[in-house]
Design a protein around this motif. Sequence first.
Motif, PDB file in Angstrom:
ATOM      1  N   SER A 154     107.018 114.064  78.144  1.00 16.51           N
ATOM      2  CA  SER A 154     108.274 113.803  77.447  1.00 16.51           C
ATOM      3  C   SER A 154     108.666 114.855  76.414  1.00 16.51           C
ATOM      4  O   SER A 154     109.848 115.188  76.276  1.00 16.51           O
ATOM      5  CB  SER A 154     108.204 112.435  76.760  1.00 16.51           C
ATOM      6  OG  SER A 154     107.255 112.448  75.703  1.00 16.51           O
ATOM      7  N   TRP A 161     112.534 116.266  75.619  1.00 14.48           N
ATOM      8  CA  TRP A 161     113.370 115.903  74.468  1.00 14.48           C
ATOM      9  C   TRP A 161     113.610 117.114  73.559  1.00 14.48           C
ATOM     10  O   TRP A 161     114.657 117.207  72.918  1.00 14.48           O
ATOM     11  CB  TRP A 161     112.719 114.773  73.671  1.00 14.48           C
ATOM     12  CG  TRP A 161     112.459 113.550  74.495  1.00 14.48           C
ATOM     13  CD1 TRP A 161     111.289 112.858  74.576  1.00 14.48           C
ATOM     14  CD2 TRP A 161     113.369 112.875  75.360  1.00 14.48           C
ATOM     15  NE1 TRP A 161     111.410 111.800  75.446  1.00 14.48           N
ATOM     16  CE2 TRP A 161     112.681 111.784  75.942  1.00 14.48           C
ATOM     17  CE3 TRP A 161     114.709 113.093  75.724  1.00 14.48           C
ATOM     18  CZ2 TRP A 161     113.285 110.908  76.838  1.00 14.48           C
ATOM     19  CZ3 TRP A 161     115.302 112.217  76.630  1.00 14.48           C
ATOM     20  CH2 TRP A 161     114.593 111.145  77.172  1.00 14.48           C
ATOM     21  N   THR A 179     119.530 112.916  69.647  1.00 16.78           N
ATOM     22  CA  THR A 179     118.408 112.676  70.555  1.00 16.78           C
ATOM     23  C   THR A 179     117.579 111.492  70.068  1.00 16.78           C
ATOM     24  O   THR A 179     117.182 110.621  70.851  1.00 16.78           O
ATOM     25  CB  THR A 179     117.519 113.926  70.653  1.00 16.78           C
ATOM     26  OG1 THR A 179     118.306 115.043  71.058  1.00 16.78           O
ATOM     27  CG2 THR A 179     116.397 113.724  71.659  1.00 16.78           C
ATOM     28  N   LEU A 201     116.729 107.900  71.922  1.00 19.51           N
ATOM     29  CA  LEU A 201     115.356 107.459  72.138  1.00 19.51           C
ATOM     30  C   LEU A 201     115.120 106.079  71.535  1.00 19.51           C
ATOM     31  O   LEU A 201     114.396 105.254  72.105  1.00 19.51           O
ATOM     32  CB  LEU A 201     114.379 108.469  71.536  1.00 19.51           C
ATOM     33  CG  LEU A 201     114.260 109.817  72.266  1.00 19.51           C
ATOM     34  CD1 LEU A 201     113.402 110.785  71.459  1.00 19.51           C
ATOM     35  CD2 LEU A 201     113.677 109.628  73.644  1.00 19.51           C
ATOM     36  N   GLN A 217     113.899 102.884  73.606  1.00 17.82           N
ATOM     37  CA  GLN A 217     112.666 102.166  73.294  1.00 17.82           C
ATOM     38  C   GLN A 217     112.932 100.681  73.050  1.00 17.82           C
ATOM     39  O   GLN A 217     112.146  99.830  73.478  1.00 17.82           O
ATOM     40  CB  GLN A 217     111.969 102.782  72.081  1.00 17.82           C
ATOM     41  CG  GLN A 217     110.559 102.253  71.895  1.00 17.82           C
ATOM     42  CD  GLN A 217     109.800 102.990  70.800  1.00 17.82           C
ATOM     43  OE1 GLN A 217     109.701 102.510  69.678  1.00 17.82           O
ATOM     44  NE2 GLN A 217     109.262 104.151  71.122  1.00 17.82           N
ATOM     45  N   THR A 222     109.220 107.767  74.975  1.00 20.67           N
ATOM     46  CA  THR A 222     109.971 107.776  73.715  1.00 20.67           C
ATOM     47  C   THR A 222     109.153 108.052  72.463  1.00 20.67           C
ATOM     48  O   THR A 222     109.621 108.759  71.570  1.00 20.67           O
ATOM     49  CB  THR A 222     110.697 106.427  73.528  1.00 20.67           C
ATOM     50  OG1 THR A 222     109.746 105.355  73.633  1.00 20.67           O
ATOM     51  CG2 THR A 222     111.773 106.240  74.567  1.00 20.67           C
ATOM     52  N   GLY A 232     108.397 111.702  71.317  1.00 19.00           N
ATOM     53  CA  GLY A 232     109.669 112.354  71.021  1.00 19.00           C
ATOM     54  C   GLY A 232     110.281 111.861  69.724  1.00 19.00           C
ATOM     55  O   GLY A 232     110.839 112.646  68.952  1.00 19.00           O
ATOM     56  N   MET A 233     110.158 110.552  69.463  1.00 13.89           N
ATOM     57  CA  MET A 233     110.704 110.005  68.214  1.00 13.89           C
ATOM     58  C   MET A 233     109.965 110.555  67.007  1.00 13.89           C
ATOM     59  O   MET A 233     110.569 110.868  65.976  1.00 13.89           O
ATOM     60  CB  MET A 233     110.639 108.476  68.251  1.00 13.89           C
ATOM     61  CG  MET A 233     111.634 107.861  69.220  1.00 13.89           C
ATOM     62  SD  MET A 233     111.444 106.067  69.449  1.00 13.89           S
ATOM     63  CE  MET A 233     112.022 105.457  67.858  1.00 13.89           C
TER      64      MET A 233
END
Length: 418
Positions: free
Chosen positions: A287, A291, A303, A307, A311, A337, A340-341
């Motif tokens: 991921s 992202w 973005t 995400l 999620q 997710t 990336g978060m």
Amino acid sequence: MMTAFKNRIFPTITNEAAIACIGLYCMAVVMGYGRFLFTATLPDIMVQLSLSTTIAGWLASINYIGYFIGALIAMFVPQRATWQVMTLWVMVSIVTTMLLVVPSMSLNLWYIIRLLAGIASGIAMILSSSFVIQNLSPERRSVLSAVHYAGIGVGISASAILTWWLLILGYHFDVIWLVAGLTSLPLLWLLYTIKPRQSQHTESQHIRAKQHISVHQAYLNFKHSLYEAVAGHHKALALLSVSYVLAGFGYISSATFLPVMAAQRLTTQTYAGLMIWLVVGIFAMLSNPLWGALAKRIGEIKTLMGLTVLQAFGMCLPIWFDGAIGLYGNAAILGLTFVGMVSMTLTLFKNINPAYSNLLIALATLAYALGQFLGPLVTVALAGQDDNFNAGLLVAAIGLIIGLILLILFHRQSPTSA
């Protein structure tokens, strides 16, 4: 002659790609094993030790308390001591992993070991990220830092595969943790190969500097830095911090108990929980570059908003679909997710005041750790006697949506940083 022999045993590695790969290995050890191997082995731990869901939730949360403490400690580590402190706590992480092989330990010892493992994860994660990124050139930083953070997904995948393999062979959680610790030992040698080489003159200067700075003065320096870091950014930092607490709360509610839910619901599939946990790890590995590329086109804040919505949707899937579709869907979205978060949010924190990025990242990690501590406790409390996790997943989804609203307010408050 001794120096030449030592250089052959511990060569100095300066290649940026190699350093990023060592960083990946480090993240896999301190995060994949130190934190998330517990999730993979939790169903077996609960059976072998006859643990209730409540105690399992507390064992998870005590680890996140440790993570919170570790992030707090990392805030006070001077830049010049990054490698030394990081290496020390990587050693602690490996030792606490192998200690779970000791038979018939009391529950209190389990709590202490998981607390220390959490502290080690928090410190080593922050300091290894700082150390690796400092050793990357600006033009290669975005690509190679993604390699470093991919270690989280690699570690999750490794924890699932290792647990699956040893359970099939007839072993249980104690041997699984021992093997995880043994396969982590080469990291210590690799960390030594990237140790910063300093002249004796420079080292003696650092020793004298340490002798002249009192604890009180260090506190005053930290207080001044904290004031400078947040000055003029109070509202933006508050909005982003609370949204990050809710992000930590949201993802961990699923991440802690996903294999347990699989064992409950997919009773005909012996290793469904580990298959699902492997899905989380694989999607987490894949991921981050995805992202990162999207963030370059539309920005980190947009973005991150996308995400967060994704999620929250993933949290609802096991509620809407009781079988494999809901659990595997949740696992795939969770893996896609959460890394990336983390990456997007930390970038936003850095952008608020780049001169104090390390301090702000540590503050962000504290916020995330607070959410992770609360998540399992709330989920267990809502599960009740029937161990039904649907209510906890729903609360997690609601928390993520509230976090989305805070992100929108943050974007309006601080559009330049976002």
